[in-house]
Design a protein around this motif. Structure first.
Motif, mmCIF file in Angstrom:
data_model
loop_
_atom_site.group_PDB
_atom_site.id
_atom_site.type_symbol
_atom_site.label_atom_id
_atom_site.label_comp_id
_atom_site.label_asym_id
_atom_site.label_seq_id
_atom_site.Cartn_x
_atom_site.Cartn_y
_atom_site.Cartn_z
ATOM 1 N N ASN A 1 7.758 -0.057 11.475
ATOM 2 C CA ASN A 1 6.745 0.999 11.599
ATOM 3 C C ASN A 1 5.625 0.730 10.598
ATOM 4 O OD1 ASN A 1 5.182 3.315 11.604
ATOM 5 N ND2 ASN A 1 6.917 4.669 11.913
ATOM 6 N N ASP B 1 2.831 2.236 10.023
ATOM 7 C CA ASP B 1 2.315 3.387 9.279
ATOM 8 C C ASP B 1 3.208 3.701 8.091
ATOM 9 O OD1 ASP B 1 0.122 3.777 10.897
ATOM 10 O OD2 ASP B 1 1.246 4.990 12.323
ATOM 11 N N THR B 2 4.522 3.637 8.339
ATOM 12 C CA THR B 2 5.450 3.906 7.243
ATOM 13 C C THR B 2 5.295 2.854 6.162
ATOM 14 O OG1 THR B 2 6.979 4.769 8.887
ATOM 15 C CG2 THR B 2 7.859 4.345 6.710
ATOM 16 N N ALA B 3 5.149 1.596 6.579
ATOM 17 C CA ALA B 3 4.990 0.527 5.596
ATOM 18 C C ALA B 3 3.769 0.800 4.727
ATOM 19 C CB ALA B 3 4.852 -0.814 6.309
ATOM 20 N N ARG B 4 2.680 1.220 5.354
ATOM 21 C CA ARG B 4 1.456 1.513 4.612
ATOM 22 C C ARG B 4 1.705 2.664 3.637
ATOM 23 N NH1 ARG B 4 -1.910 1.500 8.909
ATOM 24 N NH2 ARG B 4 -2.159 -0.750 8.748
ATOM 25 N N LEU B 5 2.383 3.690 4.146
ATOM 26 C CA LEU B 5 2.701 4.859 3.313
ATOM 27 C C LEU B 5 3.539 4.447 2.107
ATOM 28 C CD1 LEU B 5 2.658 8.152 3.626
ATOM 29 C CD2 LEU B 5 5.032 7.824 4.177
ATOM 30 N N CYS B 6 4.368 3.431 2.288
ATOM 31 C CA CYS B 6 5.254 3.007 1.206
ATOM 32 C C CYS B 6 4.578 2.002 0.280
ATOM 33 C CB CYS B 6 6.545 2.437 1.769
ATOM 34 S SG CYS B 6 7.575 3.712 2.490
ATOM 35 N N GLY B 7 3.262 1.895 0.388
ATOM 36 C CA GLY B 7 2.529 1.070 -0.552
ATOM 37 C C GLY B 7 2.558 -0.412 -0.236
ATOM 38 N N ILE B 8 3.003 -0.781 0.947
ATOM 39 C CA ILE B 8 3.004 -2.194 1.328
ATOM 40 C C ILE B 8 1.607 -2.560 1.807
ATOM 41 C CG2 ILE B 8 3.966 -3.894 2.931
ATOM 42 C CD1 ILE B 8 6.513 -2.160 2.946
ATOM 43 N N ARG B 9 1.076 -3.666 1.305
ATOM 44 C CA ARG B 9 -0.253 -4.090 1.754
ATOM 45 C C ARG B 9 -0.097 -4.765 3.110
ATOM 46 N NH1 ARG B 9 -2.875 -7.407 -2.768
ATOM 47 N NH2 ARG B 9 -0.757 -8.140 -3.073
ATOM 48 N N PHE C 1 -3.992 10.018 -1.717
ATOM 49 C CA PHE C 1 -3.011 8.935 -1.705
ATOM 50 C C PHE C 1 -3.628 7.614 -1.253
ATOM 51 C CE2 PHE C 1 1.043 6.979 -0.190
ATOM 52 C CZ PHE C 1 1.721 7.057 -1.391
ATOM 53 N N PRO D 1 -2.313 3.363 -1.417
ATOM 54 C CA PRO D 1 -0.925 3.818 -1.560
ATOM 55 C C PRO D 1 -0.168 3.008 -2.604
ATOM 56 C CG PRO D 1 -1.529 3.746 0.751
ATOM 57 C CD PRO D 1 -2.686 3.172 -0.004
ATOM 58 N N ALA D 2 -0.413 1.684 -2.647
ATOM 59 C CA ALA D 2 0.310 0.852 -3.606
ATOM 60 C C ALA D 2 -0.001 1.285 -5.032
ATOM 61 C CB ALA D 2 -0.052 -0.616 -3.395
ATOM 62 N N LEU E 1 1.589 4.716 -5.836
ATOM 63 C CA LEU E 1 3.021 4.611 -6.095
ATOM 64 C C LEU E 1 3.259 3.994 -7.467
ATOM 65 C CD1 LEU E 1 4.138 3.605 -2.515
ATOM 66 C CD2 LEU E 1 4.979 5.580 -3.782
ATOM 67 N N GLU F 1 5.477 8.441 10.915
ATOM 68 C CA GLU F 1 4.922 7.797 9.743
ATOM 69 C C GLU F 1 5.891 7.725 8.575
ATOM 70 O OE1 GLU F 1 0.587 7.970 7.787
ATOM 71 O OE2 GLU F 1 1.645 9.856 7.708
ATOM 72 N N LEU G 1 11.308 4.422 8.699
ATOM 73 C CA LEU G 1 11.574 3.272 9.557
ATOM 74 C C LEU G 1 12.822 3.633 10.351
ATOM 75 C CD1 LEU G 1 11.238 0.502 6.823
ATOM 76 C CD2 LEU G 1 9.476 1.273 8.390
ATOM 77 N N THR H 1 10.129 1.516 -1.450
ATOM 78 C CA THR H 1 8.965 1.500 -2.339
ATOM 79 C C THR H 1 9.309 0.916 -3.700
ATOM 80 O OG1 THR H 1 9.425 3.703 -3.161
ATOM 81 C CG2 THR H 1 7.949 3.536 -1.266
#
Lengths: 343, 511
Positions: free
Chosen positions: A214, A216-224, B309, B331-332, B335, B349, B352, B364
């Motif tokens: 997902n 969007d989730t990856a983005r939300l989790c700070g993944i570039r 955020f 976001p990065a 966090l 969103e 996963l 994260t």
């Protein structure tokens, strides 16, 4: 530690369903070999050291391509330019050898060339938010065109062959053959182990799964997400470049019209290996086994002297079966349940 | 129709008699009985996992019951599939709306029952039918040609109801219809339900919001662990009695509040504006406090959190985190600074869904579960099990895919990720949406605990009682602007609503 406790540990970590899914390609291969073993002709001709050496050598190109493609597919993308990039890089290899470069330079620059095409793919996909299918479909034509242009629309045969490159796929001519298998097979095996660890256990590998599962989730989790996608396509391109070197070695010439449709074989290997085209699932060992299984089927059909069309039908059925198992299993379970509940 | 119900006064419209359903060893329904009269609005109440959705699936024909019987207007009702159920007069409106986003309102209302001759759609007739359906729910002003994706969630829901009405349903089942509606839209929906009830349509209303059930339903049935444990007239039951039936035990305190004092300021927004929303937000968040943000859907609450955020672009204003400039963040970076966001859309969103609980909890912050750059499965599972125990997550293990969990447990995993990350500023967007009462209470308790530890929480919600129950200070958003953030003692429900609909100006109040 006994094998069964090892198994149990893995089951506990992965969950039993994931474990069953992870070993499915291996089970599939086992079934294929078992079926082959039931045939007298195949028993004597297929199960021979020299034949396995041939199959393994034939697997190398698809397997190396599948390693790159696994990254892309697990991240939720697709790369249709793989076959064209392999052809382009076989021409690049030939051209570099013509210019008299040594082994290391040829290998490095060819892989780099493949990586650059991948970089372009990833860059366009992320910068313009385009569908990977479309971008790589376009790149498939572009790379094919460039390879023909570069090769003047004919095969490139270096006058001074570079023995180290040629022996990647065929060690029978080498004066010093300690190894039972050509270098290319060892290289592919080594890379498979490395990439399996990278995809399964490094932070980058986890990010690849997260993005495919997902975005969007990856983005939300700070993944570039964009940066990682560019890296994924560039890496995949580099693998296709290496496969191009192997392609050159196999034919000992650069051929701009080779490997047409190879991308579909590579995608098939990855999918047989348990990857999902919607992303978030797949593994390197599975993809490599998928490539090996397809080579076994082709080889076995050849020994049985089955016509080409039979091979195509068989491999087609295997692809559908491999993916269909996901849907068929619950159905079978339901059937059993219904029976047991009606009893 | 009313005549119908008077002639069969003794006969219930729908009768569910000791219905049972099991899946393998799991008992989903263990004797559910329920009667709904014609034109009655009946609230079906129960925690997630109590069997409500299985019961719905039995009624819609998706599952066959193993035991018991269904009777519709005195005749045995044995739906074989959803189409059969719909044709028999039992219609469903699911929590996740089932509309085709690219088709128009009119096309959606008649989807699957287009008036047609030899496959050619009679457009005039379709328009007439769609119009009539909208008029019946008092929505005649809605454009028939607007594509669904251009409508708000509340409007989409009304379209879904109109679509159900086209089939002349005798029983309409609504699953959590207000979970994503604002107060005003909810009131509107209640009006529609009332109209349908007057027309003789029986409504089974499933909701977690007990106040709503009290408001809209005349009778209720409580499900617990697949059994109907209580039924009666709504007016005769108190909230506490119903909650006790739902959980089977006393909830000591739904909204815990231990004494705490706010520390230094950790997050400051000044004149923050996004590209479309919000237009102007000023706030200061302190360590050790829970700051509530109320607003109608579309007021710009989620957008504010997303802009802070770094998920959405900031058009104007500045943000500082722990007194450090953090205006155009990612976001990065957020966090890394200890700011965590809980998305309002946990399925689209937040999570996963096809990955394991362990992957979701630790994503994260993988370094504590890694050695030499390699993520260790064992360490991941160990860390996850700690949070699963802490949050009371019900799952088969840390390897279970999150998509298989119930809504409440999914939300706990999404929240657990912020805990694993050890976020010091938590931006929580609708953390209790669509989850059961038990899980809600646990989340309130957790928020209280976090604030007690000196963490700062922004709590965005559309549900007033929880905001008033949990927060230290509250701000209200209206059309992209945040009101002054005031202590909880200042606010009443009426005052919050007035502010949210832009009626808080002194002259308006005086009028």
């Amino acid at each position: 530690m006994s094998l069964s406790t090892l198994f149990n540990r893995r089951i506990n970590r992965l969950g039993s369903r994931d474990f069953l899914k992870a070993i499915r390609p291996f089970v599939g291969l086992f079934v294929v070999l078992l079926l082959f073993a039931m045939d007298a002709e195949l028993r004597s001709l297929f199960f021979k050291g020299s034949n396995f050496k041939m199959i393994l050598t034939q697997t190398v190109i698809v397997a190396i391509g599948a390693m790159g493609m696994t990254l892309v597919i697990v991240s939720g993308g697709i790369d249709l330019s793989a076959g064209s990039v392999v052809a382009l890089c076989s021409v690049v290899t030939a051209k570099l050898i013509e210019q008299g470069h040594g082994f290391a330079v040829v290998l490095l620059l060819t892989v780099l060339a493949g990586g650059l095409v991948g970089l372009a793919n990833g860059g366009i996909i992320t910068a313009f938010r385009m569908m990977p299918f479309i971008v790589t479909l376009g790149m498939m034509g572009i790379a094919r065109g460039i390879s023909k242009w570069l090769a003047n629309n004919q095969t490139v045969n270096p006058e001074q062959p570079l023995e180290s490159v040629n022996s990647l796929m065929d060690n029978s001519q080498s004066p010093l053959t300690f190894s039972p298998l050509p270098d290319g097979v060892w290289l592919a095996l080594g890379l498979a182990v490395l990439m399996a660890v990278v995809l399964r256990s490094t932070v980058f590998g986890r990010y690849v799964f997260a993005i495919g599962s997902n975005e969007d989730t990856a983005r939300l989790c700070g993944i570039r997400v964009n940066f990682n996608k560019v890296v994924i396509y560039a890496l995949a391109g580099a693998f296709f470049g290496l496969a191009g070197v192997m392609q050159f070695s196999r034919l000992t010439q650069g051929d701009p019209s080779v490997a047409i449709g190879l991308e579909l074989q590579i995608i098939a290997a990855v999918v047989i290996g348990g990857a999902s085209l919607s992303g978030g699932a797949g593994s390197i060992p599975g993809s490599v086994i998928g490539a090996f299984m397809m080579a076994c089927l082709a080889n076995g059909s050849g020994i049985k002297d089955w016509p080409n069309y039979m091979q195509e039908i068989i491999i087609g059925v295997v692809i559908i079966l491999a993916v269909g198992m996901d849907k068929v299993e619950p159905f079978i379970q339901r059937l059993f349940k219904r029976q047991s509940s009606s009893n | 129709m009313p005549e119908d119900s008077s002639s069969n006064a003794a006969l219930p419209r729908l009768r569910i008699d000791r219905v049972a359903k099991r899946f393998g060893p799991t008992v989903a329904l263990d004797g559910v009985s329920l009667e709904v009269a014609a034109g009655e609005v009946h609230a079906l109440i129960g925690e997630n996992g109590a069997g409500k959705s299985t019961l719905m699936k039995v009624l819609s024909g998706a599952h066959r019951p193993d035991g018991g019987s269904l009777t519709l207007d005195g005749r045995p009702f044995e739906p074989s599939d959803p189409l059969h159920a719909r044709n028999s007069g039992v219609a469903m409106i699911y929590q996740e709306l089932n509309l085709s986003p690219d088709l128009s309102v009119e096309e959606n209302i008649l989807l699957g029952r287009e008036p047609a001759v030899l496959g050619w759609i009679n457009r005039g007739e379709r328009r007439r039918l769609a119009k009539r359906a909208l008029e019946e729910i008092g929505q005649a002003q809605m454009s028939l040609d607007a594509p669904i994706h251009s409508l708000t969630i509340a409007q989409q829901q009304l379209v879904e109801i109109a679509r159900a009405l086209v089939g002349e349903p005798r029983v309409l089942i609504m699953d959590e219809p207000t979970s994503s509606l604002t107060r005003v839209d909810t009131e509107n929906l209640f009006g529609v339900i009332e109209r349908m009830s007057q027309r003789g349509v029986s409504v089974i209303y499933i909701s977690h919001f007990l106040e709503e059930c009290q408001r809209v339903a005349s009778r209720y049935t409580v499900l617990r662990d697949g059994e109907s444990v209580g039924t009666g007239a709504m007016v005769e039951a108190s909230l506490e009695q119903i909650i006790q039936l739902m959980v089977g035990r006393e909830i000591d305190e739904i909204y815990p509040r231990t004494s705490r004092s706010a520390g230094e300021s950790v997050l400051e927004l000044s004149s923050v504006a996004g590209l479309a929303k919000p237009s102007c937000v000023n706030l200061t968040l302190h360590a050790g406090e829970i700051l509530g943000v109320f607003g109608l859907v579309g007021a710009g609450r989620s957008e504010t959190l997303r802009a802070v955020f770094g998920l959405d672009r900031l058009a104007n204003g500045s943000v500082s985190v722990f007194s450090q400039e953090a205006t155009h963040s990612t976001p990065a970076k957020c966090l890394a600074n200890g700011v965590g966001l809980l998305s309002e859309n946990r399925k689209e969103e937040g999570l996963l869904l096809n990955r394991s609980i362990a992957d979701n909890l630790t994503l994260t912050r993988l370094d504590p579960v890694s050695r030499l750059g390699l993520v260790s499965d064992a360490a991941q599972v160990a860390a996850s099990e700690k949070w699963m125990a802490k949050l009371d997550v019900k799952a088969s293990g840390a390897a279970q895919p999150v998509g298989e969990l119930s809504g409440g447990n999914q939300q706990k995993i999404a929240l657990g990720r912020l805990l694993h990350h050890d976020a010091r500023i938590l931006l929580l967007d609708e953390p209790t949406r669509g989850i059961d009462v038990g899980s809600k209470a646990q989340i309130y308790r957790l928020m209280n605990e976090l604030a007690g530890q000196g963490k700062a929480v922004v709590f965005v919600s559309s549900y007033l009682p929880e905001l008033l129950g949990v927060c230290d200070r509250i701000g209200v958003m209206c059309r992209g602007e945040l009101s002054e953030v005031r202590p909880i003692a200042y606010w009443s429900e009426q005052e919050i609503i007035r502010t949210a609909i832009g009626q808080a100006e002194p002259r308006e109040v005086a009028a």
